[in-house]
Design a protein around this motif. Structure first.
Motif, PDB file in Angstrom:
ATOM      1  N   PRO A 142       0.805  -1.234   0.000  1.00 15.69           N
ATOM      2  CA  PRO A 142       0.000   0.000   0.000  1.00 15.69           C
ATOM      3  C   PRO A 142       0.832   1.275   0.000  1.00 15.69           C
ATOM      4  O   PRO A 142       1.961   1.308   0.522  1.00 15.69           O
ATOM      5  N   SER A 198       1.112   5.480   1.025  1.00 12.61           N
ATOM      6  CA  SER A 198       0.866   6.209   2.265  1.00 12.61           C
ATOM      7  C   SER A 198      -0.629   6.272   2.550  1.00 12.61           C
ATOM      8  O   SER A 198      -1.446   6.497   1.645  1.00 12.61           O
ATOM      9  N   VAL A 199      -0.998   6.087   3.820  1.00 15.03           N
ATOM     10  CA  VAL A 199      -2.408   6.161   4.216  1.00 15.03           C
ATOM     11  C   VAL A 199      -2.955   7.561   3.931  1.00 15.03           C
ATOM     12  O   VAL A 199      -4.074   7.714   3.428  1.00 15.03           O
ATOM     13  N   ARG A 213      -6.072   8.455   1.458  1.00 20.46           N
ATOM     14  CA  ARG A 213      -7.222   9.191   2.009  1.00 20.46           C
ATOM     15  C   ARG A 213      -7.518  10.440   1.177  1.00 20.46           C
ATOM     16  O   ARG A 213      -8.675  10.711   0.818  1.00 20.46           O
ATOM     17  N   GLU A 215     -12.192   2.189   5.132  1.00 21.36           N
ATOM     18  CA  GLU A 215     -11.070   1.270   5.370  1.00 21.36           C
ATOM     19  C   GLU A 215      -9.771   2.033   5.574  1.00 21.36           C
ATOM     20  O   GLU A 215      -8.963   1.708   6.456  1.00 21.36           O
ATOM     21  N   VAL A 216      -9.565   3.049   4.752  1.00 18.27           N
ATOM     22  CA  VAL A 216      -8.333   3.836   4.842  1.00 18.27           C
ATOM     23  C   VAL A 216      -8.292   4.637   6.141  1.00 18.27           C
ATOM     24  O   VAL A 216      -7.237   4.749   6.794  1.00 18.27           O
ATOM     25  N   MET A 253      -9.380   3.885   8.954  1.00 16.39           N
ATOM     26  CA  MET A 253      -9.099   3.020  10.105  1.00 16.39           C
ATOM     27  C   MET A 253      -7.648   2.534  10.124  1.00 16.39           C
ATOM     28  O   MET A 253      -7.192   1.967  11.112  1.00 16.39           O
ATOM     29  N   ALA A 254      -6.923   2.754   9.027  1.00 15.40           N
ATOM     30  CA  ALA A 254      -5.538   2.273   8.946  1.00 15.40           C
ATOM     31  C   ALA A 254      -4.583   3.256   9.609  1.00 15.40           C
ATOM     32  O   ALA A 254      -4.819   4.465   9.632  1.00 15.40           O
ATOM     33  N   GLU A 255      -3.483   2.734  10.166  1.00  8.88           N
ATOM     34  CA  GLU A 255      -2.451   3.573  10.756  1.00  8.88           C
ATOM     35  C   GLU A 255      -1.381   3.911   9.717  1.00  8.88           C
ATOM     36  O   GLU A 255      -1.077   3.105   8.849  1.00  8.88           O
ATOM     37  N   GLU A 256      -0.824   5.100   9.855  1.00 11.84           N
ATOM     38  CA  GLU A 256       0.212   5.541   8.912  1.00 11.84           C
ATOM     39  C   GLU A 256       1.567   4.963   9.313  1.00 11.84           C
ATOM     40  O   GLU A 256       2.071   5.260  10.400  1.00 11.84           O
ATOM     41  N   PRO A 257       2.182   4.126   8.474  1.00 16.48           N
ATOM     42  CA  PRO A 257       3.515   3.594   8.802  1.00 16.48           C
ATOM     43  C   PRO A 257       4.601   4.608   8.442  1.00 16.48           C
ATOM     44  O   PRO A 257       4.328   5.627   7.805  1.00 16.48           O
ATOM     45  N   CYS A 315       6.200   3.647   3.078  1.00 19.56           N
ATOM     46  CA  CYS A 315       5.081   3.451   2.163  1.00 19.56           C
ATOM     47  C   CYS A 315       5.643   2.831   0.883  1.00 19.56           C
ATOM     48  O   CYS A 315       6.841   2.600   0.772  1.00 19.56           O
TER      49      CYS A 315
END
Length: 340
Positions: A64, A66-67, A71, A98-99, A101-105, A108
């Motif tokens: 994936p 970047s969150v 977004r 869905e996005v 709720m995801a955390e940014e690592p 990317c």
């Protein structure tokens, strides 16, 4: 959707796909063309197809982006839909949920599609400058040089290639996958860049030589086969590397992309090229290709001036025809061929 509408909409899909996979800036997307197509279309097919080619693309699901990027992209896509159609499109909102709720690592991914149907996927830092180096992201000249290489595979086929300042590894990975080099040496001086570079090599199904990679195998990467190049990663500090160390690489081709970002690196690059030229006198002179974005005329002048003082002739490589990768349309980029 009528056949002519389908054909017109189909031309948008590759543009959205390539830009999203490579996580290009949202302003580079053909939003105006999308709005026009949406006004002419009564159904949701176009937006659903764009969703499948971007956020739901198999490469993005597996690696994936970047969150925050996903977004912002989905929010813009929803705005374009709502500006034209009153009925909400559930699939868009579900994807956005869905996005959200995801955390940014801290890492990317960007993916680049190759003409062969293969792709190059890179893990990159979410920060442009991280750990004190610019080598953790892919710059436009690396894409430009990779395009030229793909169009000119004979320059690399069955040859040993040494890349200076490999960074995230895009150019080298594209050459390894499309140009059939016999050996490819990625190099950089920063330990954090080298660590990420090794990960990207394994991520793309290439094998590293045993003495230059960690013992643990990357999950899912292919075993070395006769058709794959021998790939190594070398820590190479241009200011301290010795002539014997450079001679050991015995390169047929030397490349570098986007390494002319300040006067100090220009001087260091020319010095290492001069050292390479001197220590390889007993073999056929290697070809050298340096690609860069012309950000400052002064820096370009300094590079060519330093080459002249070092006695290294050069010529500009003609611009190539194909544009495979999404980079800034108006970037002024160049490739110089050096005669070492």
């Amino acid at each position: 959707m009528a056949p002519e509408e389908s054909a017109e909409a189909g031309s948008l899909l590759p543009s959205f796909e390539r830009r999203f996979l490579a996580a290009r800036t949202l302003r580079s997307f053909p939003w105006q063309s999308l709005e026009e197509k949406l006004r002419d279309s009564s159904g949701p097919e176009l937006l659903l197809n764009i969703l499948q080619k971007t956020v739901k693309h198999p490469l993005c699901v597996k690696h994936p982006p970047s969150v925050k990027y996903a977004r912002c992209f989905l929010s813009e896509l929803i705005r374009k839909h709502e500006a034209v159609h009153t009925e909400p499109l559930d699939e868009l909102y579900e994807a956005l949920a869905e996005v959200l709720m995801a955390e940014e690592p801290t890492q990317c991914h960007r993916s680049y599609l190759l003409p062969s149907g293969d792709s190059v996927t890179l893990s990159e830092s979410t920060a442009i400058i991280s750990h004190g180096t610019t080598g953790l992201v892919t710059w436009d000249a690396a894409l430009y040089l990779a395009e030229w290489a793909i169009e000119n595979p004979a320059a690399f086929a069955h040859r040993t290639v040494l890349e200076l300042g490999s960074g995230a590894g895009l150019t080298g990975l594209a050459i390894c996958k499309t140009c059939c080099p016999s050996t490819y040496v990625f190099s950089d001086c920063h330990s954090c860049v080298l660590e990420q570079l090794r990960g990207n090599i394994l991520l793309n199904g290439l094998s590293l030589e045993p003495d230059t990679t960690a013992p643990e195998r990357h999950p899912g990467h292919n075993a070395h086969d006769a058709e794959s190049p021998r790939v190594t990663v070398a820590q190479l500090d241009w200011d301290v590397v010795t002539a014997p160390e450079l001679a050991a690489f015995r390169p047929d081709v030397i490349i570098a992309a986007d390494v002319l970002y300040c006067p100090e690196t220009v001087v260091s690059l020319v010095r290492v090229l001069q050292r390479l030229s001197a220590c390889l006198k007993d073999q056929q002179a290697p070809d050298a290709y340096i690609a860069f974005t012309v950000r400052s005329p002064e820096t370009c002048w300094l590079f060519t001036s330093e080459l002249g003082q070092a006695g290294i002739p050069w010529e500009a490589v003609p611009h190539h025809n194909q544009k495979l990768f999404p980079y800034e349309e108006h970037s002024d980029m160049a490739i110089l061929k050096l005669m070492l």
